[in-house]
Scaffold this active site. Structure first.
Site, PDB file in Angstrom:
ATOM      1  N   HIS A 124       0.866  -1.175   0.000  1.00  0.00           N
ATOM      2  CA  HIS A 124       0.000   0.000   0.000  1.00  0.00           C
ATOM      3  C   HIS A 124       0.906   1.230   0.000  1.00  0.00           C
ATOM      4  O   HIS A 124       2.016   1.180   0.530  1.00  0.00           O
ATOM      5  CB  HIS A 124      -0.839  -0.054   1.273  1.00  0.00           C
ATOM      6  CG  HIS A 124      -1.886   1.001   1.407  1.00  0.00           C
ATOM      7  ND1 HIS A 124      -1.602   2.288   1.794  1.00  0.00           N
ATOM      8  CD2 HIS A 124      -3.237   0.952   1.225  1.00  0.00           C
ATOM      9  CE1 HIS A 124      -2.737   2.980   1.848  1.00  0.00           C
ATOM     10  NE2 HIS A 124      -3.734   2.200   1.510  1.00  0.00           N
ATOM     11  N   ASP A 201       3.249  -4.370   8.027  1.00  0.00           N
ATOM     12  CA  ASP A 201       2.046  -3.550   7.872  1.00  0.00           C
ATOM     13  C   ASP A 201       0.848  -4.442   8.185  1.00  0.00           C
ATOM     14  O   ASP A 201       0.499  -5.329   7.412  1.00  0.00           O
ATOM     15  CB  ASP A 201       1.998  -3.008   6.438  1.00  0.00           C
ATOM     16  CG  ASP A 201       0.678  -2.285   6.125  1.00  0.00           C
ATOM     17  OD1 ASP A 201      -0.256  -2.338   6.959  1.00  0.00           O
ATOM     18  OD2 ASP A 201       0.598  -1.680   5.043  1.00  0.00           O
ATOM     19  N   GLN A 204      -4.331  -4.858   7.288  1.00  0.00           N
ATOM     20  CA  GLN A 204      -5.322  -5.829   6.822  1.00  0.00           C
ATOM     21  C   GLN A 204      -5.234  -7.158   7.557  1.00  0.00           C
ATOM     22  O   GLN A 204      -5.943  -8.103   7.201  1.00  0.00           O
ATOM     23  CB  GLN A 204      -5.169  -6.071   5.311  1.00  0.00           C
ATOM     24  CG  GLN A 204      -5.402  -4.849   4.453  1.00  0.00           C
ATOM     25  CD  GLN A 204      -6.836  -4.326   4.523  1.00  0.00           C
ATOM     26  OE1 GLN A 204      -7.758  -4.980   5.016  1.00  0.00           O
ATOM     27  NE2 GLN A 204      -7.026  -3.106   4.034  1.00  0.00           N
ATOM     28  N   LYS A 227     -10.235   0.103  10.808  1.00  0.00           N
ATOM     29  CA  LYS A 227     -10.479  -1.088   9.980  1.00  0.00           C
ATOM     30  C   LYS A 227     -10.876  -2.284  10.836  1.00  0.00           C
ATOM     31  O   LYS A 227     -11.166  -3.359  10.325  1.00  0.00           O
ATOM     32  CB  LYS A 227      -9.225  -1.436   9.175  1.00  0.00           C
ATOM     33  CG  LYS A 227      -8.884  -0.388   8.107  1.00  0.00           C
ATOM     34  CD  LYS A 227      -7.718  -0.863   7.279  1.00  0.00           C
ATOM     35  CE  LYS A 227      -7.048   0.270   6.520  1.00  0.00           C
ATOM     36  NZ  LYS A 227      -7.763   0.657   5.304  1.00  0.00           N
ATOM     37  N   CYS A 368      -4.782   2.676  -3.565  1.00  0.00           N
ATOM     38  CA  CYS A 368      -3.539   3.138  -2.947  1.00  0.00           C
ATOM     39  C   CYS A 368      -2.403   2.133  -3.108  1.00  0.00           C
ATOM     40  O   CYS A 368      -1.547   2.000  -2.227  1.00  0.00           O
ATOM     41  CB  CYS A 368      -3.735   3.454  -1.472  1.00  0.00           C
ATOM     42  SG  CYS A 368      -4.744   4.894  -1.213  1.00  0.00           S
TER      43      CYS A 368
HETATM   44  C1  LIG Z   1      -2.374  -2.847   3.580  1.00  0.00           C
HETATM   45  C2  LIG Z   1      -2.689  -1.454   4.026  1.00  0.00           C
HETATM   46  N1  LIG Z   1      -1.731  -0.722   4.581  1.00  0.00           N
HETATM   47  C3  LIG Z   1      -1.959   0.521   5.007  1.00  0.00           C
HETATM   48  C4  LIG Z   1      -3.186   1.113   4.888  1.00  0.00           C
HETATM   49  C5  LIG Z   1      -3.357   2.525   5.348  1.00  0.00           C
HETATM   50  O1  LIG Z   1      -4.258   2.649   6.368  1.00  0.00           O
HETATM   51  P1  LIG Z   1      -4.640   4.086   6.903  1.00  0.00           P
HETATM   52  O2  LIG Z   1      -5.211   4.839   5.740  1.00  0.00           O
HETATM   53  O3  LIG Z   1      -5.643   3.823   7.966  1.00  0.00           O
HETATM   54  O4  LIG Z   1      -3.399   4.709   7.408  1.00  0.00           O
HETATM   55  C6  LIG Z   1      -4.221   0.387   4.330  1.00  0.00           C
HETATM   56  C7  LIG Z   1      -5.559   1.003   4.181  1.00  0.00           C
HETATM   57  O5  LIG Z   1      -6.209   0.964   3.176  1.00  0.00           O
HETATM   58  C8  LIG Z   1      -3.967  -0.924   3.887  1.00  0.00           C
HETATM   59  O6  LIG Z   1      -4.936  -1.655   3.333  1.00  0.00           O
END
Ligand SMILES: Cc1ncc(COP(=O)(O)O)c(C=O)c1O
Lengths: 412, 134
Positions: A124, A201, A204, A227, A368
């Protein structure tokens, strides 16, 4: 083993009470953000109605109560994640801020010119852009683990990346586009053997599967509360104690100091050293019922439920001509509740608009993860459905109905 | 969103767009990008006696952006440059027969925005704020 009863669960989420044109919301976008159970909404309202006060400094009763509730949520989260102590959890806004904190503090101190940073092609933007920026600042080298034809990390590419002795390996636990779950325990072990620090990370994974940080062994882990049934604006960075203790603070101000003189100061203990200024108190407090709700269902059960829905949906989509899906097969238990798909010749945003007419919420775009979508999947955008505890097979049937409408309108 | 947005006529214009070609000998052109859908549209114009004598568009995008661009380029031939300067969102609603709603408004107006920019460039004028808000 308890079966997840999504119809019962829906009753705990006020958003599913309302109807649009007589239709209940079919929410298939939990990878973006989850819906919130009544218990979370009530906890926030209770805080503001009954014990609203700033934390950590007040000596009066409601301030003590607020402080305790906020700190308690960290203790709940530490247990939930299998961290050794709540002191290893820094509250931040979200996963993005957690990863940026690592880049700006640990990265600034430990990465120098010519050092390698290893990430993957399925990251992401939040686990990609901070490293592009850091690599630019430090003249460090950013290497990528390739995504294979099977939508899994390419093992040879991982080994090659590790051969360069990276200082940092930053990898997603579960992909928000492909649904792929990476074996972060084994990657951590291999990376540690090479002397690398490992960041996972967990945006998810924390909401959808059992996570035990002591077992995984990673040095950092990032998550977003919104989430996993919690409020927006609260997330966590886990860091191993000795690493967090050695890291300099990034933001200075109240709460993060021990003593301040006119020209110098000393830092507070972890995790407060990294939490300058008044915290997101309602956010922290809202995490406790969110975590309790997940624990009551059991993460193992939640994962099983989502895998079952994913299989059901993939089988249904496989029957429909001109529909393509992007993600690993279901044979290895490494595909969570995310399905990216496209209908040949139809732009994903048109798919999402037509779904919306059925009151089915899905997302379309690059999610993203632009390099993954545009260069690996070779699509300008893809449509995505993602599942959670309140989804059931009826929801997927509704989505299939909407796909058939897409095909009718575009004569595919 | 209503499915009326996907009228057969608009979808047909998406599947088989009119006036979709690059125009190397145009008098002016402008490119627009819409970050939500990744729509990528360039509009080319030729001007004679203050009127649009030829128009085409190129690029890719969703059915709303490409279908509308196709219909727009059909509708605009022969119109005067000053007339185009005053066109706004309502013109698009008339053209496709429905208000696209906030989520897809940018898709529906991207070709008009590119067209108006091309006209302003031709006239050496600065685009007005209404055009920039499209
Ligand atoms: C794999 C992953 N990493 C990071 C993020 C970023 O999360 P946030 O926007 O809450 O910082 C997301 C959110 O869509 C994600 O799916």
């Amino acid at each position: 083993m308890v079966n997840i009863d999504s119809e019962e669960i829906k009753k705990d989420f006020p958003i599913f009470e309302s109807r649009k044109d007589g239709q209940r919301l079919v929410y298939l976008d939990s990878a973006a953000t989850s819906q919130k159970p009544r218990a979370v909404i009530n906890a926030i309202s209770d805080y503001y109605s009954n014990y609203n006060a700033n934390i950590h400094r007040g000596v009066y009763q409601i301030a003590e109560r607020a402080t305790e509730a906020y700190e308690n949520s960290k203790k709940e989260m530490a247990k939930f994640l299998g961290a050794e102590s709540y002191e290893e959890l820094v509250y931040v806004r979200n996963t993005t801020e957690a990863i940026n904190l690592v880049a700006l503090s640990w990265g600034e101190k430990n990465i120098s010119e010519g050092d390698h940073i290893l990430i993957s092609e399925m990251e992401h933007h939040s686990n990609l852009v901070p490293w592009i920026l850091l690599a630019k600042r430090k003249k460090a080298v950013l290497d990528y683990i390739k995504v294979g034809e099977d939508y899994r990390l390419d093992q040879e590419s991982l080994e090659n990346g590790l051969e360069k002795n990276p200082k940092l390996v930053a990898i997603t636990h579960a992909s928000n586009v492909l649904g792929t779950i990476n074996d972060v325990k084994s990657i951590t072990k291999k990376a540690h053997d090479k002397g690398a620090v490992v960041l996972v990370d967990g945006a998810q994974s924390a909401p959808h599967m059992p996570v035990n940080l002591s077992d995984i062994g990673c040095d950092f882990y990032a998550l977003s509360g919104h989430k996993m049934l919690g409020p927006t604006g609260i997330g966590a960075l886990y860091g191993k104690r000795e690493i967090l203790e050695a890291m300099p603070p990034v933001i200075g101000g109240g709460d993060m100091i021990e003593t301040v003189e006119f020209y110098s100061c000393t830092w507070n203990r972890i995790p407060w050293k990294f939490e300058a200024g008044t915290s997101n108190i309602e956010g922290g407090i809202g995490m406790t019922p969110a975590i309790q709700y997940l624990q009551k269902l059991g993460m193992e059960n939640i994962f099983k439920h989502e895998v079952e829905l994913t299989k059901y949906a993939l089988d249904a989509l496989a029957e429909i001509k001109n529909v393509e899906t992007y993600g690993p097969d279901m044979k290895k238990n490494d595909h969570g509740g995310v399905i990216s798909f496209s209908v040949n010749g139809v732009h994903p945003h048109d798919i999402a608009s037509i779904f919306d007419n059925y009151n089915v919420a899905i997302r379309a775009g690059h999610h993203c993860a632009m390099p993954l979508v545009t260069q690996i999947l070779r699509q300008s955008a893809v449509a995505r459905m993602s599942f959670y505890i309140y989804n059931n097979k009826d929801d997927i049937d509704k989505a299939v109905e909407a796909i058939n409408e897409v095909k009718r309108i575009f004569k595919k | 969103m209503s499915l009326d947005l996907y009228a057969e006529d608009l979808v047909a214009n998406y599947e088989h767009p009119h006036n979709r070609k690059n125009m190397s000998d145009c008098d002016s052109s402008s490119h627009e990008y819409n970050t939500t859908c990744g729509d990528d549209i360039t509009v080319y114009i030729k001007v004679k006696d203050g009127k649009i004598s030829d128009i085409s568009f190129d690029g890719s995008g969703c059915a709303i952006s490409v279908g509308t661009a196709s219909k727009l380029t059909d509708a605009i031939k022969g119109k005067s440059v000053s007339e185009i300067e005053s066109l706004g969102f309502d013109f698009i609603v008339d053209l496709i027969g429905i208000d696209p709603g906030p989520a897809r408004a940018k898709c529906a107006t991207i070709s008009l925005k590119a067209l108006k920019h091309a006209v302003f460039i031709y006239e050496h004028k600065k685009p007005d704020s209404e055009t920039e808000r499209l």
